[in-house]
Design a protein around this motif. Structure first.
Motif, PDB file in Angstrom:
ATOM      1  N   ASN B  11      11.436  52.789  68.011  1.00 43.65           N
ATOM      2  CA  ASN B  11      10.409  53.755  67.640  1.00 43.65           C
ATOM      3  C   ASN B  11       8.990  53.218  67.796  1.00 43.65           C
ATOM      4  N   PHE B  62      11.804  66.112  60.990  1.00 40.72           N
ATOM      5  CA  PHE B  62      10.824  65.300  61.704  1.00 40.72           C
ATOM      6  C   PHE B  62      11.288  63.866  61.916  1.00 40.72           C
ATOM      7  N   THR B  63      12.119  63.358  61.009  1.00 41.76           N
ATOM      8  CA  THR B  63      12.513  61.950  61.090  1.00 41.76           C
ATOM      9  C   THR B  63      14.007  61.796  60.822  1.00 41.76           C
ATOM     10  N   THR B 203      13.870  60.841  67.935  1.00 44.58           N
ATOM     11  CA  THR B 203      12.688  59.973  67.941  1.00 44.58           C
ATOM     12  C   THR B 203      12.947  58.660  68.668  1.00 44.58           C
ATOM     13  N   GLY B 206      13.312  58.769  72.562  1.00 43.98           N
ATOM     14  CA  GLY B 206      12.210  59.007  73.488  1.00 43.98           C
ATOM     15  C   GLY B 206      11.292  60.154  73.113  1.00 43.98           C
ATOM     16  N   GLN B 207      11.649  60.873  72.053  1.00 41.88           N
ATOM     17  CA  GLN B 207      10.782  61.957  71.636  1.00 41.88           C
ATOM     18  C   GLN B 207       9.554  61.409  70.904  1.00 41.88           C
ATOM     19  N   MET B 208       8.579  62.271  70.755  1.00 41.02           N
ATOM     20  CA  MET B 208       7.402  61.913  69.965  1.00 41.02           C
ATOM     21  C   MET B 208       7.802  61.867  68.488  1.00 41.02           C
ATOM     22  N   PHE B 209       8.657  62.815  68.121  1.00 45.16           N
ATOM     23  CA  PHE B 209       9.231  62.887  66.780  1.00 45.16           C
ATOM     24  C   PHE B 209      10.324  63.931  66.858  1.00 45.16           C
TER      25      PHE B 209
END
Lengths: 339, 339, 339, 339
Positions: B11, B62-63, B203, B206-209
């Motif tokens: 991350n 989100f997480t 996350t 490779g995602q931003m979140f």
């Protein structure tokens, strides 16, 4: 045809281009996670400066509900009582999150569209020290309020002074604080007065996501970073939260877009009034609450508009950074019956 | 000189370009908030398809911590017991969030780097029905594990079968599920077996979140959307969560980048082994755990690397979609003592 | 001189002699703990019979607050909402226990001394299914109320019917249910109507301690015995709780002593009215609420009397099984100004 | 034939006659409720004296589980961690109450029948300050332990010193503290050492009900009376809790009866050992843990005896103030095969 969400909420709007550009710029290489990155450092510094709170801690969150839950839960122990207005988002629109997470009782006070009379406070602390009763600890108010009103600086100052005199902390839910600052024409610091902890909204103001908690008396909210982590609000890639705040706070973009949203709401409010519709609350920021009869509602059937209470024909129109005068005029046009 | 975060965690990596492009594309006009948008619809459909779970509900968060808290809290009532491994993220690295939010007792079982022997389960349900004891309800396992191991499909199947036979639900913390799927060379459905609920990590992949909860037996997690809302995980602009999943799940990008991360870890693992360093756990996905003496650690002082336990000289290197062979080789070079 | 607690509360009274004798008789040899004893069996059977609830489960507790916390916590999940009157003990006098333990939001409804108009219920369920709002699940009412009123059988029936029609469960806080039954002259079953779960008060009725929860729809409160245990309300020597109920329920002793307490309250109420004092609420059970000026309060300075609200000169006199006509007359004498 | 509960637990025993007499004496007229009575005052003073803790606060509860829940919940905030032994009552036999009410994670440490090596403590605080991990705050130990062992004064002193050095508070679950004091032949103060908060058991020692929490550092447990109230442990007729402690603490009755129970356990322990049965733990207080084969268990079929773990043929015999030598000898006789 698809409903237009243009006035459904300010969170139906897209991300402001400047924010998007900031995200693209921030996407460069590996940086420390969980806030150990320069973006977090800079955005934190900016928030302190903007709100004239050099000693404040800044805790980021993904949503306004989260920011409120974090702030309120860190403020109390589970035998405390939280006071709020009868239209508070924390009371009505967070699915009971503040109560569940904090364990504290949440007590509603009567209000004028979210503006609570300071005189309500003293009687609420009459049972302090009584082991049979929840102990009042903090009052949360919203700036601008859920009904589109603003706390003027003197009213706010008086309220907070009396809350402090009653030994109550004050939280401001500022998910639309930018609209309040812009509407009042005061400094951000004046718009939050001597509040102890403030939710600073980013999402509704134009960010993709992200709200912040400005902890102005950190010694009274000592576990707040644990609460943030426990409910999954500590972003591993926090640079992407911080960079958005950085973009908005630079050159007062956050206030410019808020002023625009307010102006669009004023245009809409004046327009519907001129058409003979009655407002349900004064339009003081970026929201317009108006009574619509069935015919009028029908003419607006292309628009998704929020009706807070199914039993009352009041509809809420929210303007955002992205709202255009043409969109406002289209609504007015339809209400006038010409489209 | 600044520490490089290249191997600190997956991350620490930036957002994958395809995700960023998807976010830019999604930033077009007003759409319904809180998931009433076409991106959410499409990403939900994709997740169902990819995991062969046509009846599943999908809840975004989100997480990864949030996804775990939501899944586990929705699974239990506050007299239940949650079982986990002795290295579980939910136990050690979520600040007690799953316990605080659910109210349930969290009991650790011995494991081999996160792989729990199915034989542990039966004895844990011996006091079911005994009003003096927490009631075991769900076991959470991690795929791939916190120590970089993978549950093979047969071992997973056996474990879940025996859990179900003991009337236990099974949650998979799949914050690195992509790495497991890629490592095993099985279908995503096989990598999660008959688990009842799965955290699907975005996350770290490779995602931003953004992580998702795949609720495969929705009738057993009926309040899950309330939990999501209560802890501030229901995004108002949810299109920006969903669009990221859409980008990653299209054309198996999520598995390609995971395979790359795994390959980089394998390269690093082989390299350090060849240099005579001892692994603390087999390298099966995208993490390498290796014993480093002080001299070796010194030679790597430009790199921020996580040491899980301050008392043991084991260091964790995590590879991501963004890790390059050059970066791996630089680490090996330094360990070899040549830089 | 010491203050007399004679009218301070019905829980200032001693234990009824018949209860004490039952405790002495029960103190014979070793018996199974945690309710595996014949006393528990018998008292359970009696409660079922008395309340015409053959299928009910009975859960014992030490106090009325505990019984309420157990009943309400077992009724809800932490995204539910509990409705109550604006004078509810659960809201004002349990230190926030029901909220803390259940995690549910507690919402007060306007009432007439604790009697809630059934019309309040429908509007409270308007947001059922809305993920942003707590989900209304149960309404708790008090029989007789905190202000000394009783729900008549027809009013109660109507209220519960409409609550059920609105898909709300109904809890009765019956810490003074005996006084209500005696006052109404109906059967115990009629005094609780079709309520789903009932706190049956023992302490205020004459026991040393002990209240019970009558769970009339056990399938809706399935974890209730765990809640009882978790908050330390499962007595190891439960025979000593059960034996007290057995003594009170035998030959209707519980109703006889309640009728006596009611009669004493009626005598006091008539007396103060005759003296020109104004009642703050009709006297319908064993409590008298009366406005007293400073002079009157001074003449009663030997008596500890509860003043519910420091800002209003209303004083509460509670009669119990132990109150004598002489004690009542002494109060009246003093108010008349002759002593 | 009915099973005899004589050895099932010390809470199967009846109330000690001296306690019953005290209850009868206390049943005289109206007194202030919720602890505003002279019995509470006197019992509080006695507990302070007996434990040489003049500054301590005393909080009464109805059960040992309640006393533990109150003490532990008041000690922590919901991001804290509570440490305990692997056989702790708070971990295994309170239905998860301490976790649910406190919100804190409960972590088991290895132990020797409940005696924890002080060396376990330091490593448990290694992640203090790490926002990803629960923060260790308090360790709870049991005196005498759940397995019938006692902490000697020097071992206890060393343990508490090291806990304090690691910035951990210490709670003693003393539901059988009287047995420990009697067994050790030390003063009550020595048997609890420098513990910060202590559950003082009354129920198992001979009371009808009632345990107390001795809060020796009240400033660290500031909300404890609210917790007591919230879980329904504040007795309205508290005189009947306090009077029992008064009776037991007068003339060291509590220690005499504990010594008797210990002596009965020693007699039983010596007897079973002489018969060739193996103890599962040394007999140091009033509990005997012994391996029994099926034949032996069959010969004891008239006795209800607790088997802590269904998979291990270890049986627990608990002696109380009421156990007689004849009862012990009857057990031995049966084991010998003569009855």
């Amino acid at each position: 045809m698809q409903h237009s969400a243009a006035f459904a909420s300010d969170n139906a709007a897209p991300t402001h281009p400047a924010v998007l550009e900031a995200l693209i710029r921030a996407n460069d290489g590996a940086v420390g996670s969980y806030g150990r990155d320069p973006f977090t450092e800079r955005a934190t510094a900016q928030l302190r400066t903007v709100f004239a709170s050099p000693e404040a801690e800044v805790v980021f969150a993904f949503t306004g509900t989260a920011a409120n839950v974090i702030a309120l839960s860190a403020a109390v122990r589970p035998w405390h009582e939280i006071l709020c207005s009868d239209v508070a988002h924390a009371l009505l629109d967070e699915a009971g999150g503040p109560v569940r997470i904090s364990g504290a009782q949440l007590t509603r006070l009567p209000s004028d569209d979210g503006i609570i009379d300071a005189g309500e406070l003293e009687r609420r602390v009459a049972r302090r020290g009584d082991v049979h009763h929840s102990q009042p600890r903090i009052v949360t108010i919203t700036q601008s309020t859920e009904n589109g009103r603003v706390w003027t600086a003197p009213v706010l100052r008086e309220f907070i002074d009396r809350a402090h005199a009653a030994d109550l902390l004050v939280h401001i839910d500022g998910s639309r604080i930018a609209n309040a600052v812009a509407a009042l024409g005061v400094t951000p610091a004046e718009a939050i007065g001597d509040a102890d902890i403030v939710t600073v909204g980013g999402t509704k103001n134009g960010q993709m996501f992200g709200d912040a908690v400005l902890v102005r008396r950190p010694e009274l909210f000592d576990g707040i970073r644990f609460v943030q982590k426990q409910i999954g609000q500590l972003a591993s890639k926090q640079r992407f939260v911080a960079a958005q705040f950085e973009a908005m706070l630079t050159d007062d973009l956050w206030l410019q877009v808020a002023a625009h949203a307010n102006a669009m709401a004023a245009r809409l409010s004046a327009g519907v009034t001129a058409l003979g519709f009655r407002l349900a609350a004064p339009t003081e920021a970026n929201e317009v609450f108006v009574y619509l009869d069935d015919a009028a509602r029908d003419r607006l059937s292309d628009y998704a508009v929020h009706q807070p209470d199914a039993l009352t024909p009041v509809f809420r129109f929210v303007c955002s950074w992205a709202t255009t005068a043409d969109e406002v005029d289209d609504v007015l046009e339809r209400l006038r019956g010409r489209s």
